[in-house]
Design a protein around this motif. Structure first.
Motif, PDB file in Angstrom:
ATOM      1  N   LYS A 120      -4.255  -2.648   1.234  1.00 25.74           N
ATOM      2  CA  LYS A 120      -5.173  -2.331   2.345  1.00 25.74           C
ATOM      3  C   LYS A 120      -4.660  -1.153   3.159  1.00 25.74           C
ATOM      4  O   LYS A 120      -5.426  -0.444   3.794  1.00 25.74           O
ATOM      5  CB  LYS A 120      -5.329  -3.562   3.256  1.00 25.74           C
ATOM      6  N   SER A 121      -3.332  -0.959   3.151  1.00 19.78           N
ATOM      7  CA  SER A 121      -2.729   0.136   3.922  1.00 19.78           C
ATOM      8  C   SER A 121      -2.479   1.377   3.081  1.00 19.78           C
ATOM      9  O   SER A 121      -2.073   2.409   3.604  1.00 19.78           O
ATOM     10  CB  SER A 121      -1.377  -0.308   4.500  1.00 19.78           C
ATOM     11  N   THR A 122      -2.657   1.260   1.766  1.00 17.04           N
ATOM     12  CA  THR A 122      -2.222   2.354   0.890  1.00 17.04           C
ATOM     13  C   THR A 122      -3.328   2.773  -0.074  1.00 17.04           C
ATOM     14  O   THR A 122      -3.108   2.873  -1.290  1.00 17.04           O
ATOM     15  CB  THR A 122      -0.963   1.937   0.093  1.00 17.04           C
ATOM     16  N   ALA A 123      -4.503   3.000   0.470  1.00 16.20           N
ATOM     17  CA  ALA A 123      -5.640   3.515  -0.293  1.00 16.20           C
ATOM     18  C   ALA A 123      -5.925   2.660  -1.529  1.00 16.20           C
ATOM     19  O   ALA A 123      -6.215   3.179  -2.609  1.00 16.20           O
ATOM     20  CB  ALA A 123      -5.414   4.979  -0.689  1.00 16.20           C
ATOM     21  N   SER A 124      -5.804   1.349  -1.348  1.00 16.81           N
ATOM     22  CA  SER A 124      -6.142   0.375  -2.397  1.00 16.81           C
ATOM     23  C   SER A 124      -5.245   0.428  -3.629  1.00 16.81           C
ATOM     24  O   SER A 124      -5.620  -0.054  -4.692  1.00 16.81           O
ATOM     25  CB  SER A 124      -7.604   0.510  -2.835  1.00 16.81           C
ATOM     26  N   VAL A 125      -4.067   1.034  -3.474  1.00 18.64           N
ATOM     27  CA  VAL A 125      -3.100   1.010  -4.575  1.00 18.64           C
ATOM     28  C   VAL A 125      -1.940   0.110  -4.151  1.00 18.64           C
ATOM     29  O   VAL A 125      -1.327   0.333  -3.105  1.00 18.64           O
ATOM     30  CB  VAL A 125      -2.556   2.422  -4.892  1.00 18.64           C
ATOM     31  N   LEU A 126      -1.674  -0.908  -4.973  1.00 21.66           N
ATOM     32  CA  LEU A 126      -0.513  -1.754  -4.682  1.00 21.66           C
ATOM     33  C   LEU A 126       0.748  -0.952  -4.980  1.00 21.66           C
ATOM     34  O   LEU A 126       0.919  -0.445  -6.093  1.00 21.66           O
ATOM     35  CB  LEU A 126      -0.564  -3.017  -5.551  1.00 21.66           C
ATOM     36  N   ILE A 127       1.598  -0.794  -3.978  1.00 20.30           N
ATOM     37  CA  ILE A 127       2.820   0.001  -4.138  1.00 20.30           C
ATOM     38  C   ILE A 127       4.036  -0.914  -4.080  1.00 20.30           C
ATOM     39  O   ILE A 127       4.190  -1.714  -3.164  1.00 20.30           O
ATOM     40  CB  ILE A 127       2.921   1.094  -3.045  1.00 20.30           C
ATOM     41  N   GLU A 128       4.881  -0.770  -5.105  1.00 18.67           N
ATOM     42  CA  GLU A 128       6.170  -1.458  -5.132  1.00 18.67           C
ATOM     43  C   GLU A 128       7.245  -0.423  -4.835  1.00 18.67           C
ATOM     44  O   GLU A 128       7.145   0.720  -5.281  1.00 18.67           O
ATOM     45  CB  GLU A 128       6.392  -2.058  -6.539  1.00 18.67           C
ATOM     46  N   LEU A 129       8.234  -0.831  -4.077  1.00 17.09           N
ATOM     47  CA  LEU A 129       9.409   0.022  -3.851  1.00 17.09           C
ATOM     48  C   LEU A 129      10.574  -0.660  -4.517  1.00 17.09           C
ATOM     49  O   LEU A 129      10.719  -1.879  -4.443  1.00 17.09           O
ATOM     50  CB  LEU A 129       9.688   0.157  -2.346  1.00 17.09           C
ATOM     51  N   ASN A 130      11.422   0.108  -5.197  1.00 19.37           N
ATOM     52  CA  ASN A 130      12.624  -0.520  -5.721  1.00 19.37           C
ATOM     53  C   ASN A 130      13.823   0.405  -5.576  1.00 19.37           C
ATOM     54  O   ASN A 130      13.699   1.597  -5.308  1.00 19.37           O
ATOM     55  CB  ASN A 130      12.438  -1.041  -7.163  1.00 19.37           C
ATOM     56  N   SER A 131      14.981  -0.211  -5.695  1.00 21.96           N
ATOM     57  CA  SER A 131      16.223   0.565  -5.706  1.00 21.96           C
ATOM     58  C   SER A 131      17.214  -0.190  -6.559  1.00 21.96           C
ATOM     59  O   SER A 131      17.077  -1.384  -6.773  1.00 21.96           O
ATOM     60  CB  SER A 131      16.767   0.737  -4.284  1.00 21.96           C
ATOM     61  N   SER A 132      18.185   0.524  -7.058  1.00 24.52           N
ATOM     62  CA  SER A 132      19.148  -0.113  -7.945  1.00 24.52           C
ATOM     63  C   SER A 132      20.221  -0.866  -7.177  1.00 24.52           C
ATOM     64  O   SER A 132      21.033  -1.572  -7.753  1.00 24.52           O
ATOM     65  CB  SER A 132      19.777   0.923  -8.873  1.00 24.52           C
ATOM     66  N   GLU A 133      20.218  -0.722  -5.842  1.00 29.98           N
ATOM     67  CA  GLU A 133      21.196  -1.470  -5.045  1.00 29.98           C
ATOM     68  C   GLU A 133      20.932  -2.955  -5.134  1.00 29.98           C
ATOM     69  O   GLU A 133      19.791  -3.393  -5.113  1.00 29.98           O
ATOM     70  CB  GLU A 133      21.096  -1.055  -3.574  1.00 29.98           C
ATOM     71  N   LYS A 134      21.990  -3.726  -5.203  1.00 35.88           N
ATOM     72  CA  LYS A 134      21.816  -5.174  -5.338  1.00 35.88           C
ATOM     73  C   LYS A 134      21.882  -5.821  -3.966  1.00 35.88           C
ATOM     74  O   LYS A 134      22.462  -5.307  -3.079  1.00 35.88           O
ATOM     75  CB  LYS A 134      22.904  -5.729  -6.243  1.00 35.88           C
TER      76      LYS A 134
END
Ligand code: CO
Length: 134
Positions: A120-134
């Motif tokens: 709803k906040s990102t122009a109807s695209v589900l966005i995942e964020l990731n990083s290799s940090e554990k």
């Protein structure tokens, strides 16, 4: 800060069928198959020059992917950007008014930390964020 596209997530009803299509027909390199219990999915990762294609098959009826398949059928589900630090980015984006599904990072595929922003906040695209940090 967003560094690159890490992967594109695609919802499938059958991982075996998906692997046949992407590996055997399209000729992509199958990188790994794993179950992410936290997200109730089985995942196949393909490598395309450092960007991954992530096929997602639900492992239970209450999986978010099962709900997605029920609503719209198989198809593109999300895009994942690699960031330096998922928690920092979640905080930063929320401060800028973006709605986050995850208030803080959680475990994702390949031992990475992940967090999702609300479409709803990102122009109807589900966005995942990731990083290799554990
Ligand atoms: Co993903």
């Amino acid at each position: 800060m967003i560094q690159k596209i890490d992967h594109i997530g695609i919802a499938v009803r059958s991982l075996d069928e998906g692997i046949k299509l992407y590996r055997d027909t399209l000729g992509m390199k199958l990188h790994a198959v794993e179950e992410v219990t936290e997200q109730k999915v089985r995942v196949a990762m393909f490598d395309v020059a450092g960007v991954h294609i992530e096929l997602l098959e639900p492992t239970s009826e209450d999986s978010p992917i099962a709900k997605f398949l029920e609503k719209q059928g198989p198809g593109m589900h999300h895009i994942c950007y690699e960031v330096d630090d998922v928690d920092e980015s979640l905080n930063e984006f929320q401060e800028k008014g973006i709605r986050a599904i995850d208030k803080s990072s959680r475990p994702g595929a390949a031992g990475k930390r992940v967090g999702f922003l609300h479409p709803k906040s990102t122009a109807s695209v589900l966005i995942e964020l990731n990083s290799s940090e554990k």
